[in-house]
Design an enzyme around this catalytic site. Sequence first.
Site, PDB file in Angstrom:
ATOM      1  N   SER A 170      65.569   2.441  12.981  1.00 44.81           N
ATOM      2  CA  SER A 170      65.618   0.991  12.796  1.00 44.81           C
ATOM      3  C   SER A 170      66.557   0.379  13.820  1.00 44.81           C
ATOM      4  O   SER A 170      67.401   1.052  14.399  1.00 44.81           O
ATOM      5  CB  SER A 170      66.140   0.673  11.400  1.00 44.81           C
ATOM      6  OG  SER A 170      67.529   0.945  11.361  1.00 44.81           O
ATOM      7  N   LYS A 171      66.370  -0.908  14.002  1.00 44.15           N
ATOM      8  CA  LYS A 171      67.186  -1.610  14.991  1.00 44.15           C
ATOM      9  C   LYS A 171      68.655  -1.592  14.572  1.00 44.15           C
ATOM     10  O   LYS A 171      69.549  -1.474  15.402  1.00 44.15           O
ATOM     11  CB  LYS A 171      66.700  -3.042  15.120  1.00 44.15           C
ATOM     12  CG  LYS A 171      67.154  -3.694  16.408  1.00 44.15           C
ATOM     13  CD  LYS A 171      66.294  -4.885  16.724  1.00 44.15           C
ATOM     14  CE  LYS A 171      66.566  -5.423  18.100  1.00 44.15           C
ATOM     15  NZ  LYS A 171      65.599  -6.448  18.476  1.00 44.15           N
TER      16      LYS A 171
END
Length: 494
Positions: free
Chosen positions: A247-248
Amino acid sequence: MSEEVIVRFPPSPTGYLHIGGARTAIFNWLFARKHGGKFILRIEDTDAERSTEESIQGIIDGLTWLGLDWDEGPYFQSQFAHEHKQVAENLLKEGKAYKCFCTREELEAKRKKALKEKRDIKYDGTCRNLSPEQIEEKEAAGMPYVVRFKVPERQGKIGYDDKVLGRIEKDYREIEDFVIMRSNGRPLYLLCNVVDDIRDRITHIIRGQDHMSNTIRQILLYEALGARPPVFAHMPLTLDLQKRKISKRTHGEVVSVQWYREMGFIPWALVNFLVLLGWNPGTDQEIFSREELIQAFSLERINKSNSVFNYRKGDPKFFTDPKAISINAHYLRTMPIEEIAHMIKDDFKKEGIWLDAYEGEKKKWFLSTLDLIRSRFHTLKDFARQGRAYFADDFEFDPKALKKNVLKRPELKELLPALASELEAVESWNLETTEDAVRKFAESRALKAGIIINGMRTVLTGQLKGPGIFDVMVAIGKDRVIARLRNTPNLFET
Ligand code: GLU
């Protein structure tokens, strides 16, 4: 396959296009192309607070850049809000769903009690059999309600044959009467998604395993709506080396498609990499052209187990999974050079080394120089950075190269300008004449050519390594070679 294949990519536009999302899109696209079917883009923007225009644009740009063309859409889920609501109300009318007046507090208390008594925590069906009078009474009292789907009372199991995972089943008794419409009258995503898939005549749903918790309930909805459920194929998740979802928030930009574009990836190279992150051809082949991949792709060869995104945050050499870099380098080194030239055009403009070399007399030189320097490159950005010295005079020196090949050899201060004077006399500037001149010069000074050649490489290109030095000399041209060699003493000053 006799009937037409129709698949969809339905992203929720709440952020950038994630590489996991792109992989889902790629699998759907490949499947549609393989079967001569349709690939629909449908933006699931029902969450109005979290959906943004910017994100929609980002998704469209990302898919376009990757070359994943869609045949219909983009459709927007929000445009069908009326239909979603209508469907929920019809289910209610037909007795396939019911109004549930239980308050959140009541439900929570029951849940806690069931947990304590180690009983099933599913909804106990309190409102399932309310009489019409009871319902009327509660409504008249202004009590808010949600709409719950009435799971059929059946013995045994409900299931489906997942194209990737095989038979998936669940006991009817384990499925609770789930909510399909909130108390504010808005249908839940679970239902909207099915209504849209029925309307779009979707035949295959290829999506991540993270959506599996919805699938059985969605199959019940298909049945209630009198529609045949599509074929499901749930893809493995992509995890990092610590087995976390990528995920970012945890991994930063490296999970967004846009970032690969900015880093100088070739779009098809990213597609090729992402496909292998979750699918295998059953052979050792790693590089696939568009046609080969469409041919080879099948849902059955999607991996069952999670894929590993091999990325070590903070290691500059591996700015993403090394496999992605090596696949990109492969394409960079083997694609027709004209295509590469086209892909770096904007970058060259931005870096101020636009040479107007795409047409006319410089074109041949430009293309052969690109071809010469690409053998060591990994991204399209390398052309304007490491390759800058071929196209401009204001290039930077790699400090390591400068130290090793130049500063440690003070004799070059005198030698390289002297060589420059010898080179003045070379009339026809080519591989043989430059080599001849350099070797003769080394001999005349009783020197090993290697010292001169390494020094020249750095003085001429700023780099430690590169193509053969005589190729470099020819590519850079006589005048610039002489000027740069003459400048050597200045490099010692800094
Ligand atoms: N909108 C969902 C997502 O972005 C897609 C769900 C589905 O494929 O059914 O994850």
